[in-house]
Design a protein around this motif. Structure first.
Motif, mmCIF file in Angstrom:
data_model
loop_
_atom_site.group_PDB
_atom_site.id
_atom_site.type_symbol
_atom_site.label_atom_id
_atom_site.label_comp_id
_atom_site.label_asym_id
_atom_site.label_seq_id
_atom_site.Cartn_x
_atom_site.Cartn_y
_atom_site.Cartn_z
ATOM 1 N N LYS B 139 0.842 -1.200 0.000
ATOM 2 C CA LYS B 139 0.000 0.000 0.000
ATOM 3 C C LYS B 139 0.875 1.246 0.000
ATOM 4 O O LYS B 139 1.791 1.367 0.815
ATOM 5 C CB LYS B 139 -0.903 -0.023 1.234
ATOM 6 C CG LYS B 139 -1.923 1.099 1.308
ATOM 7 C CD LYS B 139 -2.844 0.842 2.494
ATOM 8 C CE LYS B 139 -3.422 2.115 3.077
ATOM 9 N NZ LYS B 139 -4.237 1.829 4.261
ATOM 10 N N ASP B 140 0.606 2.131 -0.957
ATOM 11 C CA ASP B 140 1.344 3.390 -1.109
ATOM 12 C C ASP B 140 2.826 3.180 -1.412
ATOM 13 O O ASP B 140 3.637 4.088 -1.210
ATOM 14 C CB ASP B 140 1.164 4.281 0.131
ATOM 15 C CG ASP B 140 -0.280 4.733 0.282
ATOM 16 O OD1 ASP B 140 -0.930 4.961 -0.763
ATOM 17 O OD2 ASP B 140 -0.759 4.830 1.430
ATOM 18 N N PHE B 351 -14.808 -3.643 11.792
ATOM 19 C CA PHE B 351 -14.125 -4.466 10.788
ATOM 20 C C PHE B 351 -13.587 -3.524 9.723
ATOM 21 O O PHE B 351 -14.357 -2.781 9.102
ATOM 22 C CB PHE B 351 -15.106 -5.484 10.192
ATOM 23 C CG PHE B 351 -14.579 -6.210 8.981
ATOM 24 C CD1 PHE B 351 -13.274 -6.714 8.942
ATOM 25 C CD2 PHE B 351 -15.393 -6.405 7.866
ATOM 26 C CE1 PHE B 351 -12.792 -7.385 7.821
ATOM 27 C CE2 PHE B 351 -14.920 -7.082 6.747
ATOM 28 C CZ PHE B 351 -13.614 -7.565 6.723
ATOM 29 N N THR B 352 -12.286 -3.491 9.580
ATOM 30 C CA THR B 352 -11.660 -2.654 8.553
ATOM 31 C C THR B 352 -10.746 -3.522 7.703
ATOM 32 O O THR B 352 -10.282 -4.574 8.154
ATOM 33 C CB THR B 352 -10.815 -1.531 9.186
ATOM 34 O OG1 THR B 352 -9.876 -2.128 10.084
ATOM 35 C CG2 THR B 352 -11.673 -0.544 9.942
ATOM 36 N N TYR B 353 -10.510 -3.087 6.493
ATOM 37 C CA TYR B 353 -9.649 -3.914 5.627
ATOM 38 C C TYR B 353 -8.996 -3.122 4.508
ATOM 39 O O TYR B 353 -9.514 -2.083 4.063
ATOM 40 C CB TYR B 353 -10.443 -5.075 5.022
ATOM 41 C CG TYR B 353 -11.663 -4.668 4.234
ATOM 42 C CD1 TYR B 353 -12.928 -4.656 4.837
ATOM 43 C CD2 TYR B 353 -11.577 -4.321 2.885
ATOM 44 C CE1 TYR B 353 -14.054 -4.301 4.119
ATOM 45 C CE2 TYR B 353 -12.710 -3.962 2.160
ATOM 46 C CZ TYR B 353 -13.951 -3.955 2.776
ATOM 47 O OH TYR B 353 -15.070 -3.599 2.074
ATOM 48 N N ASP B 354 -7.842 -3.648 4.091
ATOM 49 C CA ASP B 354 -7.151 -3.210 2.881
ATOM 50 C C ASP B 354 -6.858 -4.438 2.036
ATOM 51 O O ASP B 354 -6.449 -5.470 2.566
ATOM 52 C CB ASP B 354 -5.794 -2.562 3.224
ATOM 53 C CG ASP B 354 -5.961 -1.185 3.849
ATOM 54 O OD1 ASP B 354 -6.880 -0.453 3.429
ATOM 55 O OD2 ASP B 354 -5.166 -0.855 4.749
ATOM 56 N N VAL B 355 -7.042 -4.304 0.750
ATOM 57 C CA VAL B 355 -6.661 -5.380 -0.174
ATOM 58 C C VAL B 355 -5.631 -4.795 -1.123
ATOM 59 O O VAL B 355 -5.890 -3.776 -1.766
ATOM 60 C CB VAL B 355 -7.873 -5.895 -0.978
ATOM 61 C CG1 VAL B 355 -7.462 -7.072 -1.857
ATOM 62 C CG2 VAL B 355 -9.009 -6.275 -0.052
ATOM 63 N N VAL B 356 -4.457 -5.429 -1.177
ATOM 64 C CA VAL B 356 -3.367 -4.815 -1.938
ATOM 65 C C VAL B 356 -2.917 -5.671 -3.109
ATOM 66 O O VAL B 356 -2.996 -6.895 -3.088
ATOM 67 C CB VAL B 356 -2.149 -4.541 -1.015
ATOM 68 C CG1 VAL B 356 -2.497 -3.480 0.009
ATOM 69 C CG2 VAL B 356 -1.645 -5.815 -0.359
ATOM 70 N N TYR B 357 -2.454 -4.958 -4.131
ATOM 71 C CA TYR B 357 -1.818 -5.609 -5.275
ATOM 72 C C TYR B 357 -0.346 -5.890 -4.951
ATOM 73 O O TYR B 357 0.332 -5.055 -4.329
ATOM 74 C CB TYR B 357 -1.826 -4.682 -6.487
ATOM 75 C CG TYR B 357 -3.138 -4.571 -7.228
ATOM 76 C CD1 TYR B 357 -3.647 -5.670 -7.907
ATOM 77 C CD2 TYR B 357 -3.833 -3.365 -7.297
ATOM 78 C CE1 TYR B 357 -4.830 -5.568 -8.640
ATOM 79 C CE2 TYR B 357 -5.017 -3.259 -8.023
ATOM 80 C CZ TYR B 357 -5.516 -4.364 -8.694
ATOM 81 O OH TYR B 357 -6.676 -4.259 -9.417
ATOM 82 N N THR B 358 0.141 -7.062 -5.398
ATOM 83 C CA THR B 358 1.573 -7.365 -5.314
ATOM 84 C C THR B 358 1.960 -8.131 -6.576
ATOM 85 O O THR B 358 1.091 -8.507 -7.366
ATOM 86 C CB THR B 358 1.912 -8.261 -4.102
ATOM 87 O OG1 THR B 358 1.169 -9.480 -4.235
ATOM 88 C CG2 THR B 358 1.591 -7.593 -2.781
ATOM 89 N N ASN B 359 3.244 -8.405 -6.724
ATOM 90 C CA ASN B 359 3.696 -9.111 -7.928
ATOM 91 C C ASN B 359 3.837 -10.623 -7.698
ATOM 92 O O ASN B 359 4.885 -11.214 -7.977
ATOM 93 C CB ASN B 359 5.009 -8.522 -8.435
ATOM 94 C CG ASN B 359 4.801 -7.133 -8.998
ATOM 95 O OD1 ASN B 359 5.263 -6.136 -8.451
ATOM 96 N ND2 ASN B 359 4.076 -7.056 -10.104
#
Lengths: 261, 758, 155
Positions: B139-140, B351-359
């Motif tokens: 993230k970021d 309930f909180t969440y982040d979904v992140v892109y990765t390689n």
């Protein structure tokens, strides 16, 4: 899967050996490992017609043809009676029956694979390898020889009255071992301690203290300390070095206890 | 004769056990072009040059496509209802490659050998870029996985490609921080579950051809037959009317086939060449370039008072969607929405969440769909709380768990109208012998036996989204054709739905022919996922049967020359209520209807549900740990499930057993391991270890059925929930045996020995 | 090269590529029950009998069965139906994709082991993976089948 232009069912060892002198040709074992390669071969050479799928017993030794399957090793009564079930124990975890009906003793030993249960076990039995041109060499010498163009014809297991125990640890029941230990004892040679899946290929050490009816806790500790000092361990996907070192101690102790029984 | 709640054989069983050629590759035309893709060796790179000239000259090669040849409209491969929550972040082939295994070129040729040769002859010059491999730093991160301007999200899921965010969000009620401050005990821990492969025995595969009308026909091993039509239309940029998709028998799915993996490549080849084409994923491709479970790190803060009453639950989930966003925004939701509501009596939750892109390879749908990850975390935290308070884990559940009639604020405000969780718990406790076994027994031989338990829930279909339709027609002699759009992937929905028809139409099971799924013929169904088929398509069956019965009675009344209100239908005949000896048999009626008739003996109905009633279950594990080697042997696993009415006890039981074993695999054995450069080492069944029959111990399954008023015959779902209990239950059993806590998976013998487990 | 062998009791003489695997070859002969589930000899889906022994057709060159008898489930339809019915009665066939290889090995086990224990059964069949059933229903089916076989013998 590999590719091969020609398949030849060799009619005799000399023909097989001649063909095998060419770098682009290859002897087939059971293919369980070889088929995972992507090589292009000119000719693959099959030894199936040479009656090398026999286990023979005489007064001094068992002779195991290179085309004997691992399942044959597992179910052969004489062998397992003589070696207290160690051969069955060392192969019964390997994938499944269908696999062990394919995989051959010759392929397992020739490959000198790090994970090889069979190599680990045979080392503790002081096995000899019969090479077509190279003659008879000890299995530990064979294990450190470079891959060459000779043919592994059979394995000879001398009948020295050894007591043996085979111990292995696996993450799942049919996986490669995380560590394998084969321990044997006879009055003349004392203890042979073979450690495989270190994850490098098996190595064997001798140890002369005690007997199969008597070995104190201190002597066992000395034995494991000696093994840990003289055998190197490494890490791979299945475990790290430190855990293998720990396991080595545990498995040696278990093997000793089984033999002392 | 009733069929619902009986263990009838699957209708296709004997064909399967005798090895009939009914799967995709068995049906593919012999002259199919073989389609394979060249895959990226780099986790992140830009294709500077790609030269296919030499490769194209190899005899037998039909065509080679690169990023230059494909439509430039982004789409998603997620099998979800339009507009999909998953961002439109894919092209068939892209100039940027985003994981080791990302397709670089499509090669089609006459046979495997020439295609393999051509793959080696394609010359690619990559500008290798630094990858984002640690999902904590995604993230970021200044390195963006999707910097492209045409990336877009159709739904407001909190996605921002310029922050590597596939989704983020929040749901809360009450003041969690304030309540946690008041609590006597707070468990504050982070739990980590890794990617897992569904590993169905039949890998991803599909073939395509053009039919007599010039339309693209696709036969695919898929759970989402209708969504595949839309995905192909988007990917190939051709009208949906040009596409037909058919599903044959499927060799397992477990969610993997809720994403389109193989379909676009042969489809593109067939569309371009007019020739039949097929693509069969190798096992290696199915391991490295597929759609595994989302890796998640779940931070739980769980507060309780001295008595053990749970007062607040705070869950934050970080989910790793990998290179593409398939199912990223939706799986994460379940990690909170299907774990927190197990304890719906709390004073506050967040309930909180982040979904992140990765390689790394894109994640996707796998049985449990986020609930598995969330339940591992929350149930482990509850087990930790029990240990901290010195309360029996069963007792702490009895005090706190959701009971029938409870409002579940964290479950979209739904009420638990059917919930036998209490019954499941007491039945499991008795069957397992919990009181005798808890917490640990020293076996005196260097082995310790510990026990652990967990609760679980899931949903039944996606409320207000999933849509199921069913058509039934009456044929000559009065046999029925049941047409469904839901994909039987081996679990037996063709049979289960036929059981329901048989009861509704009061006929024998053999009187029903099932047909599914062909997008040209079958009524629309969103597909077999989200635990929806029995519950949702089942209800569509019930509705359709009601309609069909009316039509049959109308036809009967016409033949009997009386008012439709004055007749009834008993499955065999339509008869006059006033004089039952006046009747017409269904057989005669059906045959009459084929002559000078204007009343089609055909009905079709659709169904959706405003609620998603959760099934519930309890799992209890007994393990024996070898304290010297760390080897864990499963001694006993008991599961008691409330899936509402059990439509087919055999199939429900086998679903449960299968799900448990997958859960056991995830807990103890299965691991997706990457190199430091992002290469997946777990690329085969040699390296990714599924449990064998030697690894599972004894498994016992029972049911305690509630009655779900909105489900067909009172049924809820069972497909997914069954994977959710093993991880927390086994982890706690290992804790009781060894005194060590494991908050990440898998729990290997090495970790048991070498880690301190604090 | 030319091979001459028996496939499900029928003699076949054929010209084959020297390096074709038995798995791929028998599929070209219509034996579609034989499936590929992996490339690493781990799954057991491709199990066939060569001279009555269960082997992995994914690890066997077709060239090597020259002069031998090969049996696939197509050649054991009666037995498949008989045992398969027990699987079906448990619902344990599920997706069915692993069934042919599994059933081939069950039939081989019946020949090789006399009155096997639960442990021996698990060990013999350990090389047959199944991802749907969790194995438990398969084992119930085997136990029921063995019980029926015993009954038949005692009758």
């Amino acid at each position: 899967m590999f590719h091969a232009k020609n398949y030849v069912l060799a009619q005799n060892l000399e023909e097989a050996w001649q063909l095998n002198q060419k770098k682009t040709n290859k002897i087939l074992g059971g293919m369980a490992w070889m088929k995972m390669g992507k090589q292009n071969y000119q000719t693959v050479i099959d030894l199936s017609a040479l009656h090398l799928d026999q286990i023979e017993e005489n007064e001094d030794a068992f002779s195991i043809g290179c085309m004997v399957s691992l399942h044959d090793l597992e179910t052969n009564q004489q062998l397992n009676e003589y070696f207290q079930g160690a051969l069955k124990e060392c192969v019964r975890h390997i994938v499944g029956v269908q696999f062990r009906n394919c995989a051959t003793v010759g392929g397992s030993i020739y490959g000198r694979f790090g994970f090889s249960d069979v190599l680990t076990c045979f080392m503790a039995l002081d096995a000899k390898v019969e090479l077509y041109k190279g003659g008879i060499v000890s299995i530990s010498d064979f294990a450190s020889m470079p891959y060459d163009n000779d043919i592994l014809v059979r394995i000879i297991l001398p009948k020295k009255g050894k007591r043996i125990s085979y111990q292995s640890m696996r993450n799942t029941a049919t996986d490669f071992p995380v560590l394998a230990v084969a321990l044997s004892f006879d009055e003349q040679e004392g203890w042979l301690i073979s450690v495989g899946a270190r994850p490098g290929k098996a190595v064997v050490l001798c140890w002369q203290e005690g007997t199969s009816s008597e070995l104190s806790e201190v002597q066992i500790d000395n034995m494991t300390a000696y093994v840990l000092e003289n055998i190197s361990f490494g890490s791979n996907m299945r475990a790290k070095k430190e855990y293998r070192q720990h396991l080595c101690k545990v498995l040696i102790k278990r093997a000793v206890k089984e033999i002392l029984k | 004769m009733k069929f619902v709640n009986t263990p009838v054989r699957k209708k296709d069983a004997m064909a399967l056990v005798t090895g009939k050629p009914v799967y995709t590759d068995d049906l593919a035309p012999a002259d199919c072009l073989i389609v394979k893709v060249l895959r990226s060796p780099h986790a992140h790179a830009w294709i500077k040059e790609i030269n296919t000239d030499i490769a194209k000259k190899i005899p037998g090669i039909e065509c080679i496509f690169t990023w230059k040849d494909v439509p430039k409209k982004r789409f998603t491969m997620a099998g979800q209802t339009y507009p999909e929550p998953s961002p439109y972040d894919r092209l068939i082939l892209d100039q940027r490659v985003r994981y080791v295994g990302d397709p670089v070129a499509i090669v089609a040729g006459e046979n495997d050998a020439c295609v393999d040769r051509a793959l080696k002859m394609i010359k690619v010059t990559y500008e290798v870029l630094e990858p984002v491999l640690d999902f904590h730093t995604a993230k970021d991160n200044p390195i963006l996985v999707h910097p492209e301007e045409d990336w877009h999200a159709l739904c407001d899921v909190g996605a921002d490609n310029k922050r590597n965010l596939c989704a983020c969000g929040k749901d809360e009620q009450g003041d969690v921080d304030a309540i946690l401050n008041e609590c006597d005990y707070v468990i504050d821990q982070t739990y980590h579950t890794k990617a897992n492969q569904q590993a169905m025995m039949e890998t991803f595969r599909a073939f395509s051809y053009k039919d007599v009308y010039g339309r693209l026909n696709m036969v695919a091993s898929t759970q989402i037959t209708f969504h595949i039509r839309r995905i192909l239309s988007h990917a190939l940029d051709i009208p949906k009317s040009k596409i037909r998709v058919v599903k044959p028998r499927i060799g397992g799915g477990f969610g993997a086939k809720q994403t389109s993996l193989a379909e676009v490549y042969p489809a593109f080849v067939t569309w371009k060449t007019g020739k039949p084409a097929k693509m069969i994923f190798t096992r290696e491709e199915s391991q490295i370039a597929s759609t595994p479970r989302h890796e998640m790190e779940v931070h739980v803060r769980l507060g309780a008072d001295k008595s053990g009453r749970i007062r607040a639950i705070d869950v934050h989930t970080l989910s790793n969607t990998g290179a593409y966003g398939e199912h990223g925004p939706t799986t994460v939701g379940l990690s909170g929405h299907k774990s927190i509501p197990l304890y719906s009596r709390v004073d506050a939750f967040r309930f909180t969440y982040d979904v992140v892109y990765t390689n790394v390879m894109s994640a996707g749908a796998y049985r449990g769909y986020g609930a598995t990850q969330g339940i591992f975390a929350v149930e482990s935290a509850v087990n930790e709380l029990a240990a901290k308070l010195g309360i029996d884990p069963v007792k702490i559940r009895e005090m706190n768990m959701t009971k029938e009639g409870d409002l579940m604020p964290a479950y979209y405000g739904e009420t638990a109208n059917s919930c036998h969780l209490e019954g499941c718990l007491s039945q499991a406790k008795k069957l397992f012998g919990w009181d005798d076994k808890f917490p640990v027994k020293d076996m005196g031989n260097g082995k310790m036996r510990g026990v652990g338990m967990a609760l679980a829930m899931q949903g039944s279909s996606i409320s207000n989204v999933d849509t199921a339709s069913v058509s039934i027609k009456v044929n000559d002699d009065g046999f029925y054709s049941l047409m469904i759009g839901a994909s039987d992937m081996g679990t037996g929905c063709d049979t289960i739905l036929a059981q329901m028809v048989a009861d509704c139409m009061e006929c024998d099971l053999d009187n029903i022919a099932v047909y599914g799924v062909d997008t040209d013929v079958s009524p629309y169904d969103s597909g077999s996922y989200a635990s929806s088929t029995t519950y949702l398509t089942g209800m569509a069956v019930v509705k359709t049967c009601e309609s069909l019965r009316k039509r049959i009675m109308k036809e009967g009344a016409k033949l009997l020359k009386c008012d439709p209100e004055q007749v009834d239908f008993d499955g065999k005949k339509v008869y006059c209520l006033s004089d039952p000896s006046v009747f017409v048999s269904l057989k005669d009626l059906a045959n009459e209807a084929m002559c000078a008739n204007d009343n089609a003996l055909f009905a079709t109905e659709s169904h959706y549900s405003p609620v998603s009633p959760p099934p519930f279950m309890v799992g209890m594990a007994e393990v024996e740990v070898d304290m010297e080697t760390g080897k864990v042997e499963l001694i006993d696993y008991v599961a008691v499930v409330d899936c509402g009415t059990v439509v087919n006890p055999n199939l429900a039981r086998v679903q449960t057993e299968g799900g448990l074993v997958q859960g056991i695999g995830m807990t103890l054995y299965e691991d997706v391991v990457y190199s430091k450069n992002g290469k997946d080492y777990s690329n085969s069944f040699m390296q990714y270890k599924l449990p064998t029959r030697m690894d599972i111990g004894k498994i016992r399954v029972e049911f305690d059925s509630s009655y779900e008023p909105t489900g067909p015959f009172g049924a809820k779902s069972i497909g997914e929930i069954v994977i959710n209990t093993p991880a927390p239950a086994i982890a706690d059993a290992i804790y009781h045996a060894t005194g060590k806590r494991f908050r990440s998976l898998p729990i290997t013998p090495e970790r048991i020995i070498m880690e301190d487990g604090k | 090269m030319t091979i001459k062998f028996w496939l499900n009791g029928k003699q076949i003489e054929d010209i084959i590529p020297d390096d074709i695997l038995l798995l791929d070859y028998v599929r070209t002969k219509g034996c579609y029950s034989v499936k590929r589930g992996c490339e690493t000899a781990n799954c057991g889906l491709c199990t066939v009998l060569v001279e009555g022994k269960p082997v992995l057709s994914c690890s066997t060159l077709a060239a090597r069965v020259n002069g031998k008898h090969v049996t696939t489930l197509e050649g054991l339809q009666k037995e498949a139906e008989e045992f398969g019915a027990f699987l079906a009665d448990q619902g344990a066939e599920q997706c069915g994709f692993c069934n042919p290889g599994f059933i081939m090995n069950v039939l081989a086990m019946m020949k090789e082991l006399n009155d096997p224990t639960e442990e021996e059964i698990r060990e013999y069949l350990a090389g047959n993976l199944c991802r749907c059933s969790g194995f438990v229903g398969q084992e119930r089916a085997i136990q029921a089948y063995l019980a029926k076989k015993k009954e038949e013998v005692s009758e």
